[in-house]
Design an enzyme around this catalytic site. Structure first.
Site, PDB file in Angstrom:
ATOM      1  N   ASN A  36       1.079  -1.397  -0.284  1.00 26.52           N
ATOM      2  CA  ASN A  36       0.117   0.004  -0.154  1.00 26.52           C
ATOM      3  C   ASN A  36       0.910   1.025  -0.041  1.00 26.52           C
ATOM      4  O   ASN A  36       1.291   1.406   1.294  1.00 26.52           O
ATOM      5  CB  ASN A  36      -0.496   0.050   1.190  1.00 26.52           C
ATOM      6  CG  ASN A  36      -1.823   1.222   1.483  1.00 26.52           C
ATOM      7  OD1 ASN A  36      -1.792   2.031   0.292  1.00 26.52           O
ATOM      8  ND2 ASN A  36      -2.617   1.228   2.610  1.00 26.52           N
ATOM      9  N   LYS A  87       0.312   4.665  -0.177  1.00 22.57           N
ATOM     10  CA  LYS A  87      -0.608   5.533   0.095  1.00 22.57           C
ATOM     11  C   LYS A  87      -0.606   6.510  -0.269  1.00 22.57           C
ATOM     12  O   LYS A  87      -0.028   6.329  -1.282  1.00 22.57           O
ATOM     13  CB  LYS A  87      -0.237   5.194   2.116  1.00 22.57           C
ATOM     14  CG  LYS A  87      -0.413   4.323   2.722  1.00 22.57           C
ATOM     15  CD  LYS A  87       0.215   4.341   4.005  1.00 22.57           C
ATOM     16  CE  LYS A  87      -0.417   2.946   4.540  1.00 22.57           C
ATOM     17  NZ  LYS A  87      -0.159   2.799   5.992  1.00 22.57           N
ATOM     18  N   HIS A  96      -9.176   0.868   5.034  1.00 25.45           N
ATOM     19  CA  HIS A  96      -8.494   0.749   5.713  1.00 25.45           C
ATOM     20  C   HIS A  96      -8.422   2.448   6.988  1.00 25.45           C
ATOM     21  O   HIS A  96      -9.190   3.513   6.966  1.00 25.45           O
ATOM     22  CB  HIS A  96      -7.288   1.966   4.717  1.00 25.45           C
ATOM     23  CG  HIS A  96      -5.859   1.777   5.396  1.00 25.45           C
ATOM     24  ND1 HIS A  96      -5.560   2.769   6.529  1.00 25.45           N
ATOM     25  CD2 HIS A  96      -4.248   0.745   5.170  1.00 25.45           C
ATOM     26  CE1 HIS A  96      -4.237   2.467   6.674  1.00 25.45           C
ATOM     27  NE2 HIS A  96      -3.743   1.250   6.556  1.00 25.45           N
ATOM     28  N   GLU A 131      -6.483   3.986   8.273  1.00 27.40           N
ATOM     29  CA  GLU A 131      -6.541   5.454   7.929  1.00 27.40           C
ATOM     30  C   GLU A 131      -7.198   6.207   6.946  1.00 27.40           C
ATOM     31  O   GLU A 131      -7.751   7.308   7.062  1.00 27.40           O
ATOM     32  CB  GLU A 131      -5.737   6.619   6.850  1.00 27.40           C
ATOM     33  CG  GLU A 131      -4.713   5.832   8.056  1.00 27.40           C
ATOM     34  CD  GLU A 131      -2.670   4.935   6.725  1.00 27.40           C
ATOM     35  OE1 GLU A 131      -2.325   5.509   5.983  1.00 27.40           O
ATOM     36  OE2 GLU A 131      -2.170   5.133   7.365  1.00 27.40           O
ATOM     37  N   GLU A 178      -4.499  -4.513  10.949  1.00 27.10           N
ATOM     38  CA  GLU A 178      -4.216  -3.809  10.712  1.00 27.10           C
ATOM     39  C   GLU A 178      -4.435  -2.916  12.558  1.00 27.10           C
ATOM     40  O   GLU A 178      -4.825  -2.218  12.356  1.00 27.10           O
ATOM     41  CB  GLU A 178      -4.119  -2.874   9.479  1.00 27.10           C
ATOM     42  CG  GLU A 178      -3.699  -3.442   8.313  1.00 27.10           C
ATOM     43  CD  GLU A 178      -3.412  -2.520   7.612  1.00 27.10           C
ATOM     44  OE1 GLU A 178      -2.119  -2.863   6.751  1.00 27.10           O
ATOM     45  OE2 GLU A 178      -3.295  -1.670   7.136  1.00 27.10           O
ATOM     46  N   GLY A 190       2.927   2.143  10.668  1.00 28.57           N
ATOM     47  CA  GLY A 190       3.907   3.440  10.737  1.00 28.57           C
ATOM     48  C   GLY A 190       4.389   3.680  12.176  1.00 28.57           C
ATOM     49  O   GLY A 190       5.722   4.842  12.118  1.00 28.57           O
ATOM     50  N   SER A 195       4.283  -2.394   9.749  1.00 28.77           N
ATOM     51  CA  SER A 195       5.090  -2.122  10.250  1.00 28.77           C
ATOM     52  C   SER A 195       6.703  -3.945  10.274  1.00 28.77           C
ATOM     53  O   SER A 195       6.596  -3.809  10.805  1.00 28.77           O
ATOM     54  CB  SER A 195       5.749  -1.951  11.747  1.00 28.77           C
ATOM     55  OG  SER A 195       5.487  -0.264  12.001  1.00 28.77           O
TER      56      SER A 195
HETATM   57  P1  13P Z   1       3.640   0.400   7.122  1.00 30.07           P
HETATM   58  O1  13P Z   1       4.088  -0.894   6.774  1.00 30.07           O
HETATM   59  O2  13P Z   1       3.534   1.433   7.037  1.00 30.07           O
HETATM   60  O3  13P Z   1       3.590   0.295   9.274  1.00 30.07           O
HETATM   61  O4  13P Z   1       1.975   0.668   7.127  1.00 30.07           O
HETATM   62  C1  13P Z   1       1.030  -0.291   7.043  1.00 30.07           C
HETATM   63  C2  13P Z   1      -0.143  -0.060   6.479  1.00 30.07           C
HETATM   64  O5  13P Z   1      -1.434   0.610   6.874  1.00 30.07           O
HETATM   65  C3  13P Z   1      -0.531  -1.002   5.344  1.00 30.07           C
HETATM   66  O6  13P Z   1      -1.812  -0.816   5.506  1.00 30.07           O
END
Ligand code: 13P
Length: 246
Positions: free
Chosen positions: A8, A10, A92, A94, A162, A168, A205
């Site tokens: 992803n 983002k 997601h 976010e 997640e 992150g 992560s």
């Molecule tokens: P990270 O791997 O950067 O922690 O992000 C995970 C994520 O949100 C994937 O959708």
């Protein structure tokens, strides 16, 4: 079950980032698992052109539940398909946090995306406060119950766990914590959909150095990777760990 390594991107990447896709395809031309990258919408068509004829699949990061209309800034499922996508990430954390997306809206998006022919990756996960309060399984179970539409096509469904506090941050749950959630997801999805074949991804992560430990867990069928999917070397390392685990 065949593994899935999904990236992803983002809100990261412009045309020059496509060199990472060329490098990734050189590093992993025919992996023993499925691989998917979900770039920002502006890169979908260009990345799909690069992926054509290769093992790499392309996905969107969100879509609108409506087919078309007055929805400035939004993208429909049919538009993702038109741009070359076969998958879409929905729900997601976010999107839920930054855009106030509710389980009910996510359910509508899943219906729309599957009707357009997309495979949907539903994301669920608890916040740190919810985990600290001992409510992780309850929260995730509620998200599964309410975000899956009644008419969901199990053959076009992937679920990603997640934990919000692991995204992150460089922090990951313990193997026991991941297993507890994935085993609960497996049981709940089997109950609801009558199949034990839904691929369950872990996300938060994931990097080459921790991927093998995570992929060794029962009921973990791959990963949804953020930061480490942006660099071909890192993502190739995660793909190699998934191949070794399968
Ligand atoms: P990270 O791997 O950067 O922690 O992000 C995970 C994520 O949100 C994937 O959708």
């Amino acid at each position: 079950m065949r593994g899935l390594a999904a990236g992803n991107w983002k809100m990261n990447g412009t045309g020059e980032s496509l060199s990472e896709i060329k490098a990734l395809l050189d590093a992993a031309p025919s992996p023993e698992c499925d691989i998917l990258i979900c770039p920002p919408a502006t890169l979908l068509s260009r990345m799909a052109a690069l992926a054509e004829g290769t093992v790499l699949k392309i996905g969107g990061q969100d879509c609108h539940a409506a087919g078309s209309g007055a929805h400035t800034g939004d993208i429909s499922a049919a538009m993702l398909v038109d741009a070359g996508a076969s998958h879409v990430i929905l729900g997601h954390s976010e999107r839920r946090a930054n855009h106030g997306e509710t389980d009910a809206q996510v359910a509508e998006k899943i219906t729309a995306a599957q009707a357009a022919g997309l495979t949907t990756i539903l994301c669920v996960g608890e916040t740190e406060a919810e985990r600290d309060a001992g409510r992780a399984l309850e929260v995730i179970g509620g998200q599964i119950d309410s975000s899956l539409p009644d008419d969901v096509d199990a053959a076009r469904l992937v679920v990603a766990y997640e934990p919000v506090w692991a995204i992150g941050t460089g922090r990951t749950p313990t193997p026991d914590q991941i297993s507890e959630v994935h085993d609960a997801l497996r049981a709940r999805l089997s109950d609801r959909l009558g199949t034990g074949q839904i691929r369950l991804l872990y996300g938060g992560s994931v990097k080459p150095s921790n991927a093998a430990e995570i992929f060794a867990l029962h009921n973990v069928n791959g990963a949804l990777v953020g930061g480490a999917s942006l660099k071909a070397d890192d993502f190739a390392g995660i793909i190699a760990a998934l191949e070794a685990a399968s």
